[in-house]
Design a protein around this motif. Structure first.
Motif, mmCIF file in Angstrom:
data_model
loop_
_atom_site.group_PDB
_atom_site.id
_atom_site.type_symbol
_atom_site.label_atom_id
_atom_site.label_comp_id
_atom_site.label_asym_id
_atom_site.label_seq_id
_atom_site.Cartn_x
_atom_site.Cartn_y
_atom_site.Cartn_z
ATOM 1 N N ARG A 121 0.825 -1.214 0.000
ATOM 2 C CA ARG A 121 0.000 0.000 0.000
ATOM 3 C C ARG A 121 0.857 1.261 0.000
ATOM 4 O O ARG A 121 0.584 2.212 -0.721
ATOM 5 C CB ARG A 121 -0.928 0.006 1.216
ATOM 6 N N LEU A 122 1.914 1.288 0.813
ATOM 7 C CA LEU A 122 2.724 2.492 0.990
ATOM 8 C C LEU A 122 4.031 2.394 0.217
ATOM 9 O O LEU A 122 4.613 1.302 0.088
ATOM 10 C CB LEU A 122 3.024 2.728 2.474
ATOM 11 N N GLU A 123 4.506 3.531 -0.262
ATOM 12 C CA GLU A 123 5.789 3.584 -0.957
ATOM 13 C C GLU A 123 6.931 3.180 -0.032
ATOM 14 O O GLU A 123 7.881 2.514 -0.449
ATOM 15 C CB GLU A 123 6.015 4.990 -1.510
ATOM 16 N N SER A 124 6.841 3.571 1.251
ATOM 17 C CA SER A 124 7.892 3.221 2.216
ATOM 18 C C SER A 124 7.958 1.710 2.423
ATOM 19 O O SER A 124 9.048 1.138 2.516
ATOM 20 C CB SER A 124 7.644 3.928 3.555
ATOM 21 N N ALA A 125 6.790 1.038 2.493
ATOM 22 C CA ALA A 125 6.777 -0.419 2.637
ATOM 23 C C ALA A 125 7.344 -1.095 1.391
ATOM 24 O O ALA A 125 8.097 -2.073 1.488
ATOM 25 C CB ALA A 125 5.349 -0.907 2.894
#
Length: 594
Positions: free
Chosen positions: A325-329
């Motif tokens: 879902r997240l760019e950081s993940a």
């Protein structure tokens, strides 16, 4: 894409193009109109902050808006019934995968770029980089990389200066390397902790130190059923986490393990080549066979680089398929996959030589060959070759512009045509990875090859200029990205420094001079080596704890900022309470009157 000069003209003389959206040649008019209306609809509620924001920040906002254009009621892209849509699907990603949009990229500001180049790399001199100017033009993420590269290069100089006499005068006396290895372990801890402080200084000055990732918006590639986020209340795609976990553990993990096995298999082929070259040299003893001894290591270094690049593509595909879902993940999972493979691929042969074959001469030879070959290959592949290709393309574009007969100023047209053919900068991932592997070569086996730091310093002084050239003249201008730190790479470097404690203690314990002290009891030797290793690790963690991550003046400013925020919130609450108390008597008076 067929570009006409009239398409680039504007009645507004103050118009400054920021981002180019390149469409395919045969895109239908209704598709262009639909895309234009969707973009304009998102912009209508925006304010004009041209004077407040830098060009890089404006381009970042445009990118953010384009990536967050998502399908609502549309079932397909107008004019393209085969390009299906469903609620929550990223429109830009669908347009790119369907071939309707070729690419989206920000334009260079030629005047600002020229000023940056003059202060950055055009005059080769030993000086600090204009980090704030780099941040103003490219954004915080790229500025932090160049800041770390500069810091790491200067931090390597003490290791290079100390390692040089060790290399020249006390080559075989491994007990004398205890001092050098101990300094290396303290050095690796201190430089990483001091970097945190410098990084906090920079990001506080830029206003990104307190960036919150908790409420980060979904990445463009994330897909799922359109729903309501229970935390933010916003409409966004939803995807069950158990499906992601199944993809990770049933597909990604077995694939990574298979690649690791293949890497070890290639390593064993390399050792067979080493045995063959050594046998050939012992039988003939000629000069050319002594040169042949280095050939297996050079071939293996080239194969390592090829395998690393091929695996990188596979890791990117798998991580994207996992649907984070997240760019950081997404970045964290990608970095973990690539680091595990690159670590094994680059260092497994050195560990095998050191702790299985116990051949220190071959270890020095292999380490030097791998380090120098990888540095030369990276310089050629990342900077020299792309720059040469770009220069050739630039000459062709200028010839076309000279053949174009028009009274209109075609400078913008030329710029768009030139930049759209440039390579795309894929981010700082490969740059940090190169520094990470370099840090491993320097720290893991420092007591065997202390000259590694000197080669790293020489490489990095040229790397600063070649990377600057690459950013300004070889690749398209990347979209700026705000950052508070170098992220998970800080943890990666710290993990490498911990591993280096274990390897250096083990290597010193294996040396003939140390073994001569315990000729009969190997158990005592092992216990002492383990005790020293634990003591050094304890010292390392004490140093990390004793050096604050943020300087004292930054801590004070952050505490003051938090205090002022709390006070402002209290005052706001008091105003609301006072207003409510004043309104209550009026309402009660009206009730009595009725």
């Amino acid at each position: 894409m067929k570009v006409t000069l009239s398409a680039l003209n504007t009645s507004e003389s103050s118009f400054t193009p920021l981002v180019v959206i390149e469409l395919a040649q045969d895109v239908k008019e209704e598709t262009k109109e639909w895309l234009k209306n969707r973009i304009i609809a998102e912009k209508e509620d925006g304010d004009n902050n041209d004077d407040f924001l830098t060009m890089a920040e404006c381009q970042f906002i445009i990118k953010h808006e384009l990536e967050n254009l998502r399908a609502k009621d549309e079932k397909m892209i107008p004019g393209y019934p085969q390009a299906k849509l469903y609620p929550g699907k990223s429109l830009l990603r669908r347009l790119l995968t369907s071939g309707i949009v070729i690419q989206v990229f920000p334009l260079h500001d030629n005047e600002a770029l020229k000023k940056l180049e003059d202060s950055w790399y055009t005059r080769f001199a030993l000086k600090y980089q204009p980090i704030d100017s780099i941040r103003g033009y490219f954004g915080e993420t790229i500025a932090l990389y160049f800041g770390f590269l500069e810091y790491f290069t200067f931090a390597l100089i003490p290791m290079a200066v100390i390692g040089l006499p060790y290399y020249l005068f006390v080559w075989e006396d491994y007990d004398k390397y205890v001092i050098f290895a101990s300094f290396n372990l303290i050095w690796s801890t201190v430089i990483l902790e001091v970097w945190k402080r410098g990084c906090a200084n920079m990001t506080y000055r830029w206003g990104t130190l307190l960036m919150k990732r908790k409420f980060e918006e979904p990445r463009p590639g994330f897909h799922g059923v359109l729903g309501i986020n229970p935390i933010t209340g916003k409409e966004e795609p939803l995807y069950p986490s158990y499906k992601r976990q199944l993809r990770i553990y049933l597909v990604s993990l077995p694939f990574v393990c298979l690649c690791l096995y293949f890497s070890l298999y290639v390593m064993m082929i390399y050792f067979d080549l080493e045995v063959w070259a050594l046998g050939l040299h012992e039988n003939s003893g000629s000069e050319w066979t002594s040169v042949l001894l280095y050939v297996p290591s050079i071939i293996y270094a080239i194969v390592i680089e090829i395998m690393n690049r091929l695996y990188r593509y596979a890791a990117e595909f798998l991580t994207s398929w996992e649907n984070h879902r997240l760019e950081s993940a997404y970045q964290n999972h990608l970095i973990l996959k690539v680091l595990v493979f690159n670590f094994l691929n680059c260092f497994a042969s050195l560990f095998y030589i050191a702790f299985v074959l116990k051949d220190m001469k071959l270890l020095r030879q292999s380490l030097a060959t791998l380090l120098i070959t990888s540095q030369i290959l990276n310089q050629i592949v990342e900077s020299l070759l792309p720059y040469w290709l770009q220069r050739k393309h630039g000459v062709r574009v200028k010839r076309k512009m000279q053949a174009l007969k028009t009274d209109t100023d075609a400078t913008l047209y030329e710029q768009v045509i030139l930049e759209k053919e440039m390579g795309t900068y894929l981010g700082t991932f490969d740059d940090y990875l190169e520094l990470f592997l370099q840090f491993g070569y320097v720290s893991l086996f420092s007591c065997v090859y202390p000259l590694a730091a000197a080669f790293a310093v020489l490489n990095n002084f040229t790397e600063v200029n070649s990377d600057a050239l690459k950013m300004c003249r070889v690749f398209k201008r990347p979209f700026s990205e705000p950052s508070a730190s170098i992220g998970v790479w800080q943890l990666a470097f710290e993990t490498m420094s911990v591993i280096s404690v274990v390897t250096n203690c083990a290597l010193i314990g294996m040396s003939p001079q140390v073994n001569a002290i315990f000729p009969e009891s190997k158990a005592d030797l092992i216990l002492i080596v383990v005790a020293v290793e634990h003591a050094l690790l304890a010292l390392k963690f004490i140093l990390a704890f004793a050096i604050p991550d943020k300087p004292r003046h930054i801590q004070v400013k952050l505490a003051r900022l938090e205090f002022e925020s709390v006070e402002a919130l209290k005052q706001q609450q008091m105003k609301l309470m006072t207003k409510n108390l004043k309104e209550e008597p009026k309402e009660s008076g009206k009730e009595k009157a009725t």
